[in-house]
Design a protein around this motif. Structure first.
Motif, PDB file in Angstrom:
ATOM      1  N   ASN A   1       0.841  -1.196   0.000  1.00 24.98           N
ATOM      2  CA  ASN A   1       0.000   0.000   0.000  1.00 24.98           C
ATOM      3  C   ASN A   1       0.876   1.245   0.000  1.00 24.98           C
ATOM      4  OD1 ASN A   1      -2.360  -1.495   0.126  1.00 24.98           O
ATOM      5  ND2 ASN A   1      -2.416  -1.492   2.359  1.00 24.98           N
ATOM      6  N   GLY A   2       0.579   2.183  -0.908  1.00 23.30           N
ATOM      7  CA  GLY A   2       1.357   3.409  -0.988  1.00 23.30           C
ATOM      8  C   GLY A   2       2.598   3.307  -1.843  1.00 23.30           C
ATOM      9  N   ALA A   3       2.776   2.179  -2.534  1.00 23.51           N
ATOM     10  CA  ALA A   3       3.988   1.989  -3.346  1.00 23.51           C
ATOM     11  C   ALA A   3       3.958   2.788  -4.642  1.00 23.51           C
ATOM     12  CB  ALA A   3       4.181   0.509  -3.659  1.00 23.51           C
ATOM     13  N   GLY A   4       2.759   3.175  -5.103  1.00 23.60           N
ATOM     14  CA  GLY A   4       2.645   3.936  -6.342  1.00 23.60           C
ATOM     15  C   GLY A   4       1.824   3.257  -7.419  1.00 23.60           C
ATOM     16  N   LYS A   5       1.193   2.132  -7.089  1.00 22.73           N
ATOM     17  CA  LYS A   5       0.426   1.386  -8.089  1.00 22.73           C
ATOM     18  C   LYS A   5      -0.775   2.192  -8.604  1.00 22.73           C
ATOM     19  CE  LYS A   5      -0.632  -2.124  -5.501  1.00 22.73           C
ATOM     20  NZ  LYS A   5      -0.200  -1.507  -4.226  1.00 22.73           N
ATOM     21  N   THR A   6      -1.590   2.679  -7.675  1.00 25.17           N
ATOM     22  CA  THR A   6      -2.791   3.413  -8.081  1.00 25.17           C
ATOM     23  C   THR A   6      -2.431   4.704  -8.811  1.00 25.17           C
ATOM     24  OG1 THR A   6      -4.137   2.486  -6.285  1.00 25.17           O
ATOM     25  CG2 THR A   6      -4.866   4.575  -7.218  1.00 25.17           C
TER      26      THR A   6
ATOM     27  N   LEU B   1      -1.986 -16.361 -13.078  1.00 19.57           N
ATOM     28  CA  LEU B   1      -2.698 -15.717 -14.184  1.00 19.57           C
ATOM     29  C   LEU B   1      -1.810 -14.915 -15.121  1.00 19.57           C
ATOM     30  CD1 LEU B   1      -5.531 -15.076 -15.367  1.00 19.57           C
ATOM     31  CD2 LEU B   1      -5.643 -13.149 -13.770  1.00 19.57           C
ATOM     32  N   CYS B   2      -0.782 -14.284 -14.583  1.00 19.90           N
ATOM     33  CA  CYS B   2      -0.034 -13.274 -15.352  1.00 19.90           C
ATOM     34  C   CYS B   2       1.036 -13.866 -16.260  1.00 19.90           C
ATOM     35  CB  CYS B   2       0.622 -12.272 -14.405  1.00 19.90           C
ATOM     36  SG  CYS B   2      -0.548 -11.311 -13.445  1.00 19.90           S
ATOM     37  N   ASP B   3       1.198 -13.240 -17.415  1.00 18.02           N
ATOM     38  CA  ASP B   3       2.318 -13.554 -18.302  1.00 18.02           C
ATOM     39  C   ASP B   3       3.578 -12.836 -17.832  1.00 18.02           C
ATOM     40  OD1 ASP B   3       0.660 -15.026 -20.261  1.00 18.02           O
ATOM     41  OD2 ASP B   3      -0.211 -13.041 -20.607  1.00 18.02           O
ATOM     42  N   LYS B   4       3.393 -11.600 -17.369  1.00 11.53           N
ATOM     43  CA  LYS B   4       4.499 -10.808 -16.853  1.00 11.53           C
ATOM     44  C   LYS B   4       4.060 -10.088 -15.586  1.00 11.53           C
ATOM     45  CE  LYS B   4       6.925  -9.968 -21.218  1.00 11.53           C
ATOM     46  NZ  LYS B   4       7.420  -8.931 -22.170  1.00 11.53           N
ATOM     47  N   VAL B   5       5.032  -9.634 -14.806  1.00 10.68           N
ATOM     48  CA  VAL B   5       4.725  -8.957 -13.553  1.00 10.68           C
ATOM     49  C   VAL B   5       5.784  -7.901 -13.284  1.00 10.68           C
ATOM     50  CG1 VAL B   5       6.006 -10.624 -12.130  1.00 10.68           C
ATOM     51  CG2 VAL B   5       4.090  -9.344 -11.134  1.00 10.68           C
ATOM     52  N   ALA B   6       5.363  -6.825 -12.639  1.00  5.19           N
ATOM     53  CA  ALA B   6       6.280  -5.765 -12.213  1.00  5.19           C
ATOM     54  C   ALA B   6       6.073  -5.520 -10.726  1.00  5.19           C
ATOM     55  CB  ALA B   6       6.027  -4.485 -13.005  1.00  5.19           C
ATOM     56  N   ILE B   7       7.173  -5.345 -10.007  1.00  4.12           N
ATOM     57  CA  ILE B   7       7.118  -5.059  -8.575  1.00  4.12           C
ATOM     58  C   ILE B   7       7.629  -3.640  -8.349  1.00  4.12           C
ATOM     59  CG2 ILE B   7       7.925  -5.726  -6.285  1.00  4.12           C
ATOM     60  CD1 ILE B   7       8.271  -8.577  -7.331  1.00  4.12           C
ATOM     61  N   ILE B   8       6.826  -2.845  -7.654  1.00  3.57           N
ATOM     62  CA  ILE B   8       7.166  -1.447  -7.394  1.00  3.57           C
ATOM     63  C   ILE B   8       7.327  -1.243  -5.891  1.00  3.57           C
ATOM     64  CG2 ILE B   8       4.726  -0.767  -7.354  1.00  3.57           C
ATOM     65  CD1 ILE B   8       5.504   1.912  -8.571  1.00  3.57           C
ATOM     66  N   LYS B   9       8.298  -0.438  -5.519  1.00  6.46           N
ATOM     67  CA  LYS B   9       8.565  -0.147  -4.109  1.00  6.46           C
ATOM     68  C   LYS B   9       8.929   1.324  -3.977  1.00  6.46           C
ATOM     69  CE  LYS B   9      11.535  -1.524  -0.210  1.00  6.46           C
ATOM     70  NZ  LYS B   9      12.640  -2.418   0.216  1.00  6.46           N
ATOM     71  N   GLN B  10       8.184   2.038  -3.135  1.00 14.83           N
ATOM     72  CA  GLN B  10       8.420   3.470  -2.908  1.00 14.83           C
ATOM     73  C   GLN B  10       8.536   4.243  -4.227  1.00 14.83           C
ATOM     74  OE1 GLN B  10      11.851   3.623  -0.312  1.00 14.83           O
ATOM     75  NE2 GLN B  10      10.690   2.919   1.463  1.00 14.83           N
TER      76      GLN B  10
END
Length: 235
Positions: free
Chosen positions: A36-41, A198-207
């Motif tokens: 939560n708060g990582a920047g996804k939204t 489900l996903c073909d690819k994924v991205a992980i975001i932090k701060q």
């Protein structure tokens, strides 16, 4: 289908998204992971043209969301984490309103609404005011409205929240159908088991910064997605 280049968005002194670049190709279901708060939204809202951003560029199917927002938005759909629907409308009036916005013809919309409402078992409730809907019913209505103009790109923020298991499975099948037809899906989720399957690819975001991305195999290796995510969060 979706190209995000050097996206930066600041709120006061905080960089919510910091020089983020991602490319979602046709045919891909792309998961977006972070606490939560990582920047996804913020990223999703910027890509949908709802929120202005400070630096960078975003292209929807080759069209800039900055310079030609109407054309870009006509090619995509966005479902926020908490769908804000018009409670004073009935479900069917809302769907016709969305169809009007995207120029969907009368016969075409009738067939799509009938098919999608039947699949989500919402047909009997379309005549009722949205104010009477449960959260899950509102989520189903938001999904139907997103699919109604057959967009090339669908972006969703936590789309499985509030859905029962049957509706969740249906949504997964619909997401794959979009990609099999040459479209693309970009969605955020906290349900890592769903993303992994489900996903073909994924991205992980932090701060606000992208810390890992690629195919599911590239990102997680021999570990589970949950294990990789927790390890990266701890660093």
């Amino acid at each position: 289908m979706l190209r995000i280049e050097n996206l930066t968005k600041t709120f006061g002194d905080k960089k919510a998204v910091d020089d983020l670049s991602l490319h979602i190709a046709p045919g891909e279901i792309y998961g977006f992971i972070g606490h939560n708060g990582a920047g996804k939204t913020t990223t999703l809202r910027s890509a949908a043209g709802i929120q202005q951003f400070d630096k960078g560029e975003i292209y929807i199917d080759g069209v800039s969301i900055k310079t030609d927002p109407l054309t870009a938005k006509a090619r995509m759909a966005y479902i926020p984490d908490n769908p804000d629907l018009y409670d004073f409308m009935s479900g069917i009036k809302y769907l016709n309103f969305i169809a009007d916005i995207f120029g969907v013809g009368a016969q075409e919309r009738k067939e799509r609404i009938h098919d999608l409402a039947e699949r989500f078992e919402l047909t009997a409730d379309l005549g009722q005011p949205i104010a009477s809907y449960s959260h899950g019913m509102k989520q189903k209505l938001a999904i139907i409205s997103a699919w109604i103009h057959t967009p090339r790109l669908i972006m969703m923020d936590e789309p499985f929240v509030g859905l029962d298991p049957k509706a969740s499975r249906l949504l997964k099948d619909m997401m794959r159908e979009v990609c099999d037809g040459g479209g693309a899906i970009f969605f955020s989720t906290h349900v890592l088991e769903v993303a992994e399957k489900l996903c073909d690819k994924v991205a992980i975001i932090k701060q606000g910064q992208l810390i890992r991305s690629g195919t599911m195999e590239e990102v997680k290796g021999d570990e589970s997605l949950e294990e990789v995510f927790l390890e990266l969060e701890a660093e």
